[in-house]
Motif scaffolding. Structure first.
Motif, mmCIF file in Angstrom:
data_model
loop_
_atom_site.group_PDB
_atom_site.id
_atom_site.type_symbol
_atom_site.label_atom_id
_atom_site.label_comp_id
_atom_site.label_asym_id
_atom_site.label_seq_id
_atom_site.Cartn_x
_atom_site.Cartn_y
_atom_site.Cartn_z
ATOM 1 N N VAL A 33 2.194 2.646 4.215
ATOM 2 C CA VAL A 33 1.280 2.559 3.073
ATOM 3 C C VAL A 33 0.279 1.446 3.365
ATOM 4 O O VAL A 33 0.389 0.319 2.878
ATOM 5 N N ARG A 34 -0.696 1.757 4.141
ATOM 6 C CA ARG A 34 -1.742 0.791 4.522
ATOM 7 C C ARG A 34 -2.969 1.569 4.969
ATOM 8 O O ARG A 34 -2.932 2.788 5.147
ATOM 9 N N LEU A 55 -4.139 -0.114 -1.075
ATOM 10 C CA LEU A 55 -4.474 1.185 -0.497
ATOM 11 C C LEU A 55 -5.471 1.932 -1.375
ATOM 12 O O LEU A 55 -6.407 2.580 -0.857
ATOM 13 N N CYS A 90 9.704 -5.049 -1.857
ATOM 14 C CA CYS A 90 8.687 -4.705 -0.854
ATOM 15 C C CYS A 90 7.268 -4.916 -1.362
ATOM 16 O O CYS A 90 6.312 -4.592 -0.630
ATOM 17 N N GLN A 91 7.113 -5.443 -2.602
ATOM 18 C CA GLN A 91 5.792 -5.649 -3.202
ATOM 19 C C GLN A 91 5.012 -4.333 -3.205
ATOM 20 O O GLN A 91 3.863 -4.248 -2.760
ATOM 21 N N GLY A 92 5.661 -3.328 -3.732
ATOM 22 C CA GLY A 92 5.066 -2.003 -3.713
ATOM 23 C C GLY A 92 3.782 -1.903 -4.512
ATOM 24 O O GLY A 92 2.827 -1.231 -4.090
ATOM 25 N N THR A 147 1.486 -4.183 -5.067
ATOM 26 C CA THR A 147 0.385 -4.778 -4.302
ATOM 27 C C THR A 147 -0.072 -3.840 -3.197
ATOM 28 O O THR A 147 -1.279 -3.638 -2.976
ATOM 29 N N ARG A 148 0.864 -3.243 -2.479
ATOM 30 C CA ARG A 148 0.509 -2.333 -1.399
ATOM 31 C C ARG A 148 -0.264 -1.122 -1.923
ATOM 32 O O ARG A 148 -1.248 -0.680 -1.311
ATOM 33 N N CYS A 167 -1.378 8.264 -3.141
ATOM 34 C CA CYS A 167 -1.258 6.923 -3.714
ATOM 35 C C CYS A 167 -1.138 6.999 -5.236
ATOM 36 O O CYS A 167 -0.292 6.327 -5.842
ATOM 37 N N GLN A 179 2.005 9.129 7.385
ATOM 38 C CA GLN A 179 1.670 8.313 6.221
ATOM 39 C C GLN A 179 1.779 9.132 4.934
ATOM 40 O O GLN A 179 2.384 8.692 3.942
ATOM 41 N N PHE A 185 7.233 1.978 3.429
ATOM 42 C CA PHE A 185 6.051 1.243 2.973
ATOM 43 C C PHE A 185 5.233 0.690 4.141
ATOM 44 O O PHE A 185 4.089 0.277 3.943
ATOM 45 N N SER A 186 5.799 0.678 5.335
ATOM 46 C CA SER A 186 5.002 0.256 6.490
ATOM 47 C C SER A 186 3.875 1.240 6.772
ATOM 48 O O SER A 186 2.902 0.898 7.461
#
Length: 937
Positions: A402-403, A453, A444-446, A448-449, A486, A423, A399-400
């Motif tokens: 996913v930004r 995105l 990990c608050q997936g 929200t991420r 996504c 990514q 998830f790092s």
């Protein structure tokens, strides 16, 4: 007698003179190039190999070792340019005899080495056909080279390897008189046909303490497996994968052992059977060797060669994990180490293996990250690995990525193209891992991420995607690839139907965000009008959005209200998709199915959205699709319509709908019923009526399967038939619409409707019949009251079937009578048309008669006046004082006089000299015979 003798002599003289003239001189000897002294190359002197064999094997000369060596040395000098094919059998017989005596007397070792060196030269042939004639001998000779590996001499084993190497790769210039060497292609072909590869693999067990010889054998195996599938199959046949992999980490100062072993395994993977290789590597020893080799190369290797070898080892491990999910990666600790290496850059760890480990931005380290992600996804098929991945915080590391992509990167960070590829790979991995690790996903608050995105993907920020990787398809120059993955990740997450996760997404505004995204998309691209702007990736993303909305709103009234009017407008736009695009190959059929599913899950069930959907003619759109879409979509559309009919306002829309050629909903549903019965093989007569009153609904497949006694927990064939076809949905829709006063039905539809109306009764009888048959199969007799009840039910069902059949017969009989009446009316209309034509002909004939005969004209005038007088109310009106005569005097016409007179003239004018033809009123049409001219009086 003298005369005869003289004639004979004369004849013989003539014949002899003629033979002397025609005689051809014969050459009694052949002059060769050798006689002329122009032969090129060395001359091969004949050697009696049988004498050498006898010298070696004869009991009287068995102990004459010096003579043996002398004879072998002389043979080696004689065949310095190679062995002829015809002598190979004896040559290898001599080699085998010497090989058996090396243990007792090492004096034979040197002659063996000399003969083996000569075997590295191409074999010699006298004729081109020798390649085929001696093919089997050459194959067996090459195999014999492998069998000589049994000689316990390092020099001999090395020489065998050198011989095979030169025999298959080096092209030696051989010049021998009258002999020609074989080609390299022929030599390699003979190697493939022999069993030398199997023998060399087996010989590895003899070379565990002889490292130089083992490296030589591995070099030959590496050569043989590089481009030959047959050699690879032979090596795999003798368990070559396991034999080589289990000794990967044997001590080797040169490092060649690991390199050559990995290269052989790679060749076996490319040219051999991958499944067989994976099965051979599926054991503790091989996986442990792969683990140790990979960890050693990762932690101790720093060169470009070490990095490539490390990645090759990881690919081999991935192959084994893919082909054999039960591979002991957990038992050997390899899975835990792989998780550590995949996450140590994003998740801090105090493990000694990664304390001083650093990955650079070079191509090999970049490929390593992708391979690590890939193998962990493959290993996740094993449920025991999931807990290891969770302990290693794999989702946090993935998830790092996913930004939003940042164009600015540091000197030791990934380049924008590399980060984009990682990514996309990370999000593709999360699509598989998140449904297995929902707790880690929430930690990990997936959600929200993902929503952040997605917001960046549709936002105004400029980004030029590279689109280099497999996952970046159709994403070059845009954020399309990020948005695609996504949405895929959100789709995989919501498909778990975890209520807590769905509620979390809904609370964060996912529904409105997705609707806004899709609405802007449709309005901007005008999807239904300009299809060239939507490729397969864009259509896939729109389908994913509709599927996510369906999962979020299904079964929750509050979320359906959040879907609201804006969502209904969006779905209606998709339902208006041109059905011609379904065969475009871009995925429009998936998009349309997703739209119908979204209608069913997000609209149906909420009165607010249902009423607005009806206002937007949603029912009409669904029936339009039902009429033209493929049959495999009918089931979904019918289910959606059936649930929508729970709203009482829907039925009026259903009855109002009209399709092509005025088709009504009831007629369309009857057609679907008939098509469904035709496919499942229900017996009907030629007019669609019931054929068998005992089995009015049973299809062909159900009848062929018969009745099989099953436990009570299993669904019987009669009950399973309800869910396997669409007849139950059609019956339920008619229950909502009613069975009477339906518009647009034909007689065939009425016949079908009588069966549909009694569907539930017939199905109940079918279930009872099946129950009775099961009891009979199990030899169970019901008690008397139950037996009487069963018989009464069976009779009642048959009576109802008879009633339906009689009703159908009445309908068909009425239709036949009506057809007869319609036929008679049609014939009457034809007769009336003929009467009118005959009357017109008679009128014209009378007109011609009046114009040609004054007496007839006068009589017609009198009849006209009599008729006019008879129509007057006062019979003597002419005698009254106020009578005023309107007729013109001396006018001989039978028409009412007026200001204008119409004179009839012949249209076709004949020449003056042409005689008048006889008039035929039947053959010539009236309008062609005359034309009217209006003249003013």
């Amino acid at each position: 007698m003298a005369l005869i003798q003289q004639q004979f002599q004369t004849k013989m003289h003539h014949s002899s003179s003629e033979s002397e003239k025609t005689r051809i001189p014969l050459v009694t000897h052949i002059i060769t190039d050798e006689d002329l002294g122009i032969c090129e190359g060395a001359k091969l002197q004949p050697v009696n190999l049988k004498r050498i064999i006898k010298l070696l094997t004869d009991p009287h000369s068995l102990m004459l070792y010096e003579r043996h060596v002398h004879a072998l040395s002389r043979m080696a000098r004689h065949f310095a340019n190679g062995f002829p094919m015809k002598d190979l059998v004896q040559v290898f017989k001599i080699l085998n005899v010497c090989a058996d005596r090396v243990d007792s007397n090492p004096i034979y070792e040197q002659p063996i080495l000399e003969i083996l060196k000569l075997c590295s030269l191409p074999f010699l042939m006298e004729k081109s056909s020798d390649e085929l004639v001696y093919e089997q001998i050459v194959v067996e000779s090459v195999s014999q080279l492998g069998y000589l590996m049994r000689i316990p001499s390092s020099d001999v084993r090395k020489q065998i390897c050198n011989t095979l190497l030169k025999f298959t790769t080096m092209k030696v210039a051989q010049s021998v008189q009258c002999l020609k060497p074989t080609t390299l292609d022929y030599n390699n072909k003979m190697v493939e046909f022999s069993d030398i590869s199997e023998t060399l693999v087996k010989s590895l067990a003899l070379l565990e303490t002889d490292l130089p010889s083992k490296l030589k054998v591995l070099e030959i195996l590496q050569l043989f497996s590089k481009s030959s599938a047959k050699n690879c199959d032979q090596m795999l046949f003798v368990d070559g994968g396991r034999r080589i992999c289990s000794r990967l980490m044997d001590p080797d100062p040169s490092g060649q052992l690991l390199f050559r072993s990995v290269d052989i395994l790679w060749n076996l993977m490319e040219n051999g059977d991958k499944a067989v290789l994976a099965k051979q590597l599926n054991n503790l020893s091989c996986i442990s060797q792969l683990r140790d080799a990979f960890v050693y190369q990762l932690t101790q290797g720093y060169s470009h060669y070490d990095r490539q070898l490390r990645n090759d080892l990881l690919v081999l491990a991935t192959l084994v994990a893919t082909q054999c999910p039960e591979t002991p990666f957990v038992e050997t600790g390899f899975a835990k180490q792989l998780t550590l290496f995949a996450t140590f850059q994003e998740v801090k760890s105090h493990n000694a293996l990664v304390r001083h480990l650093k990955l650079l931005t070079n191509h090999e380290d970049f490929e390593l990250r992708k391979l690590l992600f890939n193998i962990l996804v493959v290993l996740s098929k094993d449920t025991t690995v999931v807990s290891i991945l969770s302990e290693g915080h794999l989702l946090l590391a993935l998830f790092s990525f996913v930004r939003a992509n940042d164009r600015k990167t540091g000197p030791r960070e990934w380049t924008p193209a590399q980060f984009e590829e990682l990514q996309l790979q990370a999000m593709a991995s999360l699509c598989t891992l998140c449904p297995l690790m929902l707790e880690d996903y929430m930690t990990c608050q997936g959600s929200t991420r993902l929503l952040l995105l997605l917001e960046w993907c549709v936002g105004p920020d400029e980004f030029c995607g590279q689109g280099n990787s497999f996952h970046g398809t159709s994403g070059r120059g845009s954020k399309k690839a990020q948005m695609r993955h996504c949405l895929r990740l959100m789709r995989s997450v919501v498909s778990t139907e975890d209520e807590f996760l769905l509620q979390d997404l809904a609370d964060q505004g996912a529904i409105n965000q997705l609707i806004d995204t899709c609405t802007k998309w449709v309005l901007n691209t005008a999807f239904t009008q300009r299809t060239e702007e939507n490729d397969a990736v864009e259509i896939e993303m729109q389908s994913d959005i509709l599927f996510i909305l369906s999962c979020l709103c299904d079964g929750d009234m509050h979320r359906k209200e959040l879907f609201g009017i804006q969502g209904v407008d969006m779905v209606v736009r998709y339902l208006r998709t041109d059905t011609k695009l379904l065969s475009s190959g871009l995925g429009h059929h998936k998009l349309l199915l997703a739209s119908i599913d979204c209608t069913w899950c997000a609209i149906v069930g909420c009165y607010i959205t249902e009423d607005y959907f009806l206002e937007k003619e949603g029912v009409f759109l669904l029936f339009d699709l039902l009429e033209v879409c493929p049959k495999n979509m009918h089931n979904v559309i019918l289910g959606c319509l059936l649930d929508l009919c729970e709203n009482p306002k829907t039925v009026n829309h259903v009855l109002t709908w009209r399709g092509k050629d005025g088709c009504t909903a009831s007629h369309l549903l009857c057609q679907i019923w008939r098509q469904e019965e035709s496919e499942i093989g229900v017996k009907r007569d030629n007019e669609g009526a019931i054929y068998d009153v005992h089995k009015p609904l049973m299809g062909r497949i159900q009848a062929e399967m018969g009745v099989v006694p099953m436990p009570a927990s299993c669904v019987s064939q009669a009950v399973a038939d309800v869910g396997e076809n669409m007849r139950a949905k059609v019956y339920s829709l008619f229950c909502k619409m009613g069975f009477t006063d339906l518009p647009g039905l034909t007689v065939e539809d009425h016949v079908t409707l009588t069966i549909i109306e009694k569907y539930l009764d017939f199905k109940m009888g079918e279930v009872w019949s099946e129950t009775i048959s099961e009891l009979q199969e199990e030899n169970v007799r019901p008690v008397t009251p139950d037996q009487e009840a069963i018989e009464a039910i069976s009779r009642a069902i048959e009576e109802r079937a008879q009633i339906v059949l009689s009703t159908q017969s009445e309908l068909l009989e009425a239709q036949r009578n009506q057809d007869i009446l319609d036929e008679q009316e049609f014939y009457a209309e034809i007769r009336e048309n003929h009467r009118q034509k005959e009357k017109a002909i008679a009128d014209f004939t009378d007109f011609v008669s009046r114009t040609s005969n004054f007496a007839l004209l006068k009589a017609a005038k009198d009849r006209q006046e009599i008729s006019i007088d008879a129509s007057r109310m006062r019979p003597k009106y002419k005698e009254s004082e106020d009578f005023h005569n309107t007729d013109l005097p001396q006018l001989t016409t039978t028409v009412f006089s007026g200001k204008h007179v119409t004179v009839m003239n012949n249209l076709k004018r004949a020449p003056p000299d042409t005689p008048a033809s006889k008039f035929d009123p039947v053959l010539e049409p009236v309008m062609e015979r005359r034309v009217f001219k209006h003249l003013t009086m």
